[in-house]
Design an enzyme around this catalytic site. Sequence first.
Site, PDB file in Angstrom:
ATOM      1  CD  GLU A  52      -2.449  -2.263  -3.154  1.00  0.00           C
ATOM      2  OE1 GLU A  52      -1.559  -2.215  -2.376  1.00  0.00           O
ATOM      3  OE2 GLU A  52      -2.301  -1.517  -4.191  1.00  0.00           O
ATOM      4  CB  THR A 112      -0.971   0.079   1.136  1.00  0.00           C
ATOM      5  OG1 THR A 112       0.033  -0.047   2.510  1.00  0.00           O
ATOM      6  CG2 THR A 112      -1.726  -1.037   1.072  1.00  0.00           C
TER       7      THR A 112
HETATM    8 ZN   LIG Z   1       0.937  -1.244  -6.686  1.00  0.00          ZN
END
Ligand SMILES: [Zn+2]
Length: 255
Positions: A100, A37
Amino acid sequence: MSALSPESPVASKVFPSPNHGERKDGQRPSMLILHYTGMPDEGEALQWLCNPVSQVSAHYFVFGDGRVLQLVPEMRRAWHAGLSSWDGEADINSCSIGIEIANTGHPGGLPPYPDAQIESVAALAKDIVTRWRIPATRVLGHSDVAPGRKVDPGELFPWPRLHEAGVGHWVAPSAMSDGRFFSRGDQGMPIEALQAMLAMYGYEVKISGVFDEDTEKVVSAFQRHFRPERVDGVADASTIMTLRNLIATRPQTAA
Ligand SMILES: [Zn+2]
């Protein structure tokens, strides 16, 4: 994915993001892209991925403590890769699933990924590549598909641990040595051969015989994933040998 139940048993619940669309030409996921992130606060990172203003998202989000949420249905096109390319394909969002991973990344001094988080990432990735029959060579970092523009999930991401869990392609990096190396400004057949090998593996690079800025970016991206001991964009003997070994050990994939 229904409102309540995630598609992967590794995810504990659904936390829906509105940021997704149709996959182009009815494509199915054939690639898995890992991200960090890069934000100081994981809760804020999650909110950002679910905020219509951000125009970004991913299919899954993994907290530092290993909890996993599903944000976007796997059949939908999440917006995680941006301007990217791999193996001749430019619309990576249409052919991939994105994860993510909460980590502050390079802006945060590149903290190591906690064990619990990596265990969850490995289990989630294993589940996804198994269900979608995603080839090992198509489990990649954002930096692999966007060299120079992106550096996540970073050179500390433990790719070998994912490989032990049956995820992704990996060979032990060749030892560093003082042999011949190539760097920015070099020209000729060896550069052409280097570019051809990088392109053969899937990286987007022009085979020009000139070690230009773009070539340097791609060499750095390669090192970040496959020879993380030194990420400097210099094609040293260890980098070239590692690339050669990867090409030689590519699993045969039934498309
Ligand atoms: Zn990325």
